[in-house]
Each structure stands twice: as structure tokens, then as C-alpha cells.
Design an enzyme around this catalytic site. Structure first.
Site, short mmCIF file in Angstrom:
data_model
loop_
_atom_site.label_atom_id
_atom_site.label_comp_id
_atom_site.label_asym_id
_atom_site.label_seq_id
_atom_site.Cartn_x
_atom_site.Cartn_y
_atom_site.Cartn_z
N SER A 148 -76.46 5.70 76.52
CA SER A 148 -77.55 4.97 77.15
C SER A 148 -78.68 5.91 77.56
O SER A 148 -79.86 5.65 77.33
CB SER A 148 -77.02 4.22 78.37
OG SER A 148 -78.05 3.52 79.02
N SER B 277 -80.22 -2.19 79.55
CA SER B 277 -79.65 -2.03 80.88
C SER B 277 -78.91 -0.70 80.88
O SER B 277 -78.04 -0.47 80.04
CB SER B 277 -78.70 -3.19 81.19
OG SER B 277 -78.30 -3.14 82.53
N GLU B 278 -79.26 0.20 81.80
CA GLU B 278 -78.85 1.60 81.68
C GLU B 278 -77.34 1.81 81.80
O GLU B 278 -76.83 2.87 81.46
CB GLU B 278 -79.58 2.45 82.73
CG GLU B 278 -79.18 2.12 84.16
CD GLU B 278 -80.32 2.36 85.15
OE1 GLU B 278 -81.49 2.18 84.78
OE2 GLU B 278 -80.02 2.73 86.29
N ASN B 279 -76.61 0.81 82.28
CA ASN B 279 -75.16 0.94 82.34
C ASN B 279 -74.49 0.75 80.98
O ASN B 279 -73.27 0.76 80.89
CB ASN B 279 -74.57 -0.03 83.38
CG ASN B 279 -74.96 -1.46 83.15
OD1 ASN B 279 -76.11 -1.76 82.81
ND2 ASN B 279 -74.03 -2.37 83.31
N GLY B 280 -75.31 0.56 79.93
CA GLY B 280 -74.73 0.59 78.59
C GLY B 280 -74.85 -0.69 77.80
O GLY B 280 -73.91 -1.07 77.09
#
Lengths: 219, 233
Positions: free
Chosen positions: A89, A47-50
Site C-alpha cells: 500500500s 485505503s491505506e490499510n490495503g
């Protein structure tokens, strides 16, 4: 003509997963694909938010405001998950470490261009991480509807909307068909069950190559 | 606040020196990990003509969205407009200048800003409106655009736990942009849920060293959830 449902699209996306894959799933239909990971197959969701190792939605009493996915939904973590900053990320995304990226689009053209973040004068969503994902990943599947509800094809010779990425898309899954993009043409690979080649040809504005054999999807 | 003790006790003190027209970097992803009380202090102060860089601009009534209501933001640098109707309205009408920036590029611009790197080349945005007017350079047969670093007059961020010298630990996905934001501010203000004495944190567990932190304040947080999504047992 029987277009694929959202769940069927997700199911077909999941057939692209491989044991040990790190996968980034975009918001919407791509996220649903997580429900169709075959038993015994390990796939780690980024998930690109980390977050690497995104799990299911939480039970009511597990909800934690500090743990969300890129769609801002509350989620959980699987064993082996890890947390990192947004810079880290996108280092893993830009660095080509993610094995498969699945995201949505408004338009795709047969040059592999994709438009997904704004419709001038009408809608401004912003690109979020999509520009980084399409520039950084090699293995990308775009999921979208084949045509608008007015019957206008979204698979074009040339995108009309501002681009999210240039010459980067090689595979498109729509509610009617699975297509590859090679040498400036769409190549029809699979049909949705009950959808004819003629139906697909009619709704594809971009140059389309139809091989002798176009099997139905196996869902 | 003296020596290595970064703790301040009021939000007024935390945001002292913020002036009209300054650039503010803000941590958070959606409403997760946002410095909610520092944003409220900017609203209270009424500072205007701000340039704000943050992944999102809050929602209509939460987070940075609160600063749109009184038009305190002149320019927004963000990757996603999404669920914020006021943002979209002000952007469409031209009242609010917006520099849409890809999420990874935004994170890297801040990282570079804090690390003394003036710019970097990235494939992200090449051939799109984001790349227009930017230097293009080819490396190994592929085209990249030059993106410049981003720094703030102020940085506002949220961490979970700190010691008094500003060593920070973040919690889960509330980390997001916060570490880079903190490194890239001339004055970096961090609000946290808990402050402990120096020496109480294990040095190996510290996510961001206190060298980047100028002011530290302990707050209480609403932690609004944008999309509460649950499964049934």
C-alpha cells in the site's frame, strides 16, 4: 459570512477528481468527497490499510469485520477492487502512483509545510499514513477550517506545531477559500460563496497574494 | 511440531519462550486482523517490559490495549494513537515510551527486517520530528532519511487459512501488516481460522509461503468492530 459546510467542502474537493484517477482520501471531510463523484466518472479510492477500490458503507447484513477503511469503518469493495499488504500500500503511495491525495491538517504555512499529528502537551494522534502521503504524493489538497473557533488563523507564515511534512503542500481548501502555495506565498484562487476577500485576508496570518479576480466557488 | 508440520495445539505452546524484555511485532490494523488469542496469552503469561511494534495499540479493552492495563509494555512503536485513551495517558505521563513511526515507514522497516535489508532511505519524515538525529542523504536533488530495519524476538500474526506447513492466505483488509510482521520475527507465531492438509491450497493462491512461519495454531475469533458504519437500503 457564510463558511462552507462539511458537505460543500467535500463537493469542492470532488471537483478536483478526474476520470480514471486513483485517489487517497483522509479521515473526515476528505472521505465525504466520495459521495460527490460525478455520474459517469470513474474514480478508484485507495485505503491505506490495503484496499484499492473502496466502495460504499455496507448494508447492515453486508458488514464484515475483515473489511474496513483507514478510519476503521466497515466498508465494501467495488468491482475491480484489489487487496494488498501495508507494505504494498505504501509502496504505491511512496512510489507516486496515487493521482490525488486529500487530507486534513491543524496548520499549513506559506512554505508548504503541514502540521497535522500532534499538539504538544495536549493531543497526540499519531501521524498514521499522513507523513508517507505528503512525502510521496505530488498532487495533494489539504482541507481544513480557515481559523480556529477563537478566530486564530491556521494559515501561517510558519507552522508552530511539529511538522508532518516539509515544503510539500501546494493547494489548500478551507471553509472560506481555495488557495495555492507558490514561491512562499498563499495565492487566493476562489472564495466560498458569500465570503468577501476582506474576510479571507483578515483570517489569513501567512503572506497572501490576492489576484485582481477572485471568483466564487461553483458549487 | 516437527519437520514441516508447524501446528501447535495450545496457546501456551504457541507463545513458549517469550520472556520479559523481548521485542514483539504484532500484525493488525486497528482491531482488524489482530492475533487476538496470542495477545490474550501474553496477558495471561504476564510477560513484562516488552517492546511492541504494531500500527496501533488496540483499544482500551481490546487487542494490544489489554497489555497496557497491567503495564506489560515498556515501549511501543506505532503510527497511530488515535482512539486509545489509556495509550495516550501512559504516553503523556512518560510511563510508556513511544516511538511514533509513519505507517509506511513502519511497514517497510518490518519488510526490510524480514528481507535481510538493514535500512533504507525514505523522504517520509524528512524535516519533521521523525527525521531528527537520522542520517540525511540527497538523491536527485531531494532529501531522504535513513530508516533502519525492524526485527522481533517474536512475531504474532493472524491469517485466514493455512495448510499445516504454514502456507498462508489472508482475508480482505485483515491482511494489512501481517505478512511483513511474520517475515521479521525470529520466532513467528500465526493464528488462523482454518488449517487444511498440505496440498489442499493452490500454490498460486498462497499469499505468504510457510518458510516464514514457525508455529501455527487454529483459533476462534471475536473480531470486534471498532467503527461499525452502515448505510440504509
Amino acid at each position: 459570512m457564510m463558511a462552507l459546510t462539511r458537505d460543500q467542502l467535500a463537493q469542492r474537493v470532488a471537483q478536483e477528481f478526474k476520470h480514471g484517477y486513483y485517489v487517497n482520501l483522509g479521515i473526515g471531510i476528505p472521505t465525504l468527497a466520495a459521495n460527490f463523484v460525478p455520474d459517469g466518472m470513474d474514480v478508484m479510492l485507495q485505503s491505506e490499510n490495503g484496499l484499492l477500490g473502496m466502495g460504499r458503507f455496507p448494508l447492515d447484513d453486508e458488514v464484515d469485520a475483515d473489511l474496513i477503511n483507514a478510519g476503521k469503518q466497515t466498508v465494501t469493495m467495488v468491482p475491480g477492487a484489489s487487496i494488498f499488504s501495508s507494505a504494498e500500500s505504501f509502496a504505491m503511495i511512496r512510489g507516486g502512483h496515487v493521482d490525488l491525495t486529500v487530507l486534513g491538517a491543524f496548520e499549513v504555512d506559506c512554505q508548504g509545510n503541514i502540521a497535522s499529528y500532534m499538539i504538544p502537551g495536549k493531543l497526540i494522534k499519531g501521524m498514521g499514513g499522513a507523513m508517507d502521503l505528503v512525502a510521496g504524493a505530488d498532487n495533494i489538497i489539504v482541507t481544513m477550517t480557515h481559523a480556529s473557533k477563537h478566530g486564530d488563523s491556521k494559515l501561517l507564515n510558519r507552522c508552530t506545531l511539529p511538522l508532518t511534512g516539509k515544503n510539500c503542500i501546494k493547494r489548500v481548501l478551507t471553509d472560506l477559500a481555495l488557495m495555492d502555495i507558490e514561491d512562499g506565498k498563499f495565492i487566493l484562487r476562489e472564495r466560498a460563496p458569500g465570503v468577501s476577500v476582506e474576510d479571507i485576508v483578515k483570517l489569513t496570518a501567512g503572506e497572501l497574494v490576492v489576484p485582481d479576480e477572485v471568483p466564487e466557488m461553483n458549487l | 511440531m516437527s519437520g514441516f508440520d508447524k501446528v501447535v495445539t495450545s496457546y501456551e505452546e504457541a507463545m513458549a519462550g517469550l520472556q520479559d524484555g523481548m521485542t514483539v511485532l504484532a500484525g493488525g490494523f486497528g482491531l482488524c486482523g489482530i492475533p487476538e488469542n496470542l495477545i490474550k496469552e501474553i496477558k495471561r503469561k504476564g510477560t513484562t517490559a516488552l517492546t511492541v511494534a504494531s500500527n496501533n495499540c488496540g483499544t482500551d479493552d481490546c487487542g494490544l490495549g489489554m497489555l497496557l492495563v497491567d503495564k506489560q509494555i515498556k515501549k511501543m512503536i506505532a503510527s497511530y494513537v488515535g482512539e486509545n485513551a489509556l495509550f495516550e495517558t501512559q504516553m503523556m505521563s512518560g510511563e510508556l515510551e513511544v516511538e511514533l513511526t509513519p505507517q509506511g515507514t513502519l511497514a517497510e522497516k518490518m519488510r526490510a527486517g524480514g528481507a535481510g535489508i538493514p535500512g533504507f532511505y525514505t523522504a517520509t519524515g524528512y524535516g519533521t520530528p521523525v527525521g531528527e538525529g537520522k542520517e540525511v542523504r540527497e538523491f536527485n536533488g531531494r532529501n531522504y532519511i535513513l530508516e533502519e530495519a525492524l526485527q522481533g524476538d517474536f512475531s504474532i500474526a493472524k491469517a485466514w487459512k493455512a495448510d499445516r506447513s504454514g502456507n498462508l492466505i489472508f482475508r480482505m483488509t485483515a491482511r494489512n501488516f501481517n505478512p511483513m510482521v511474520i517475515t521479521a520475527g525470529k520466532i513467528s507465531v500465526v493464528e488462523v481460522e482454518e488449517i487444511v492438509e498440505v496440498g489442499e491450497l493452490d500454490p498460486d493462491e498462497i499469499h505468504l509461503p510457510g518458510i516464514y512461519v514457525d508455529r501455527l495454531i487454529q483459533g476462534t475469533f471475536e473480531k470486534t468492530i471498532e467503527q461499525r458504519t452502515v448505510r440504509s437500503a
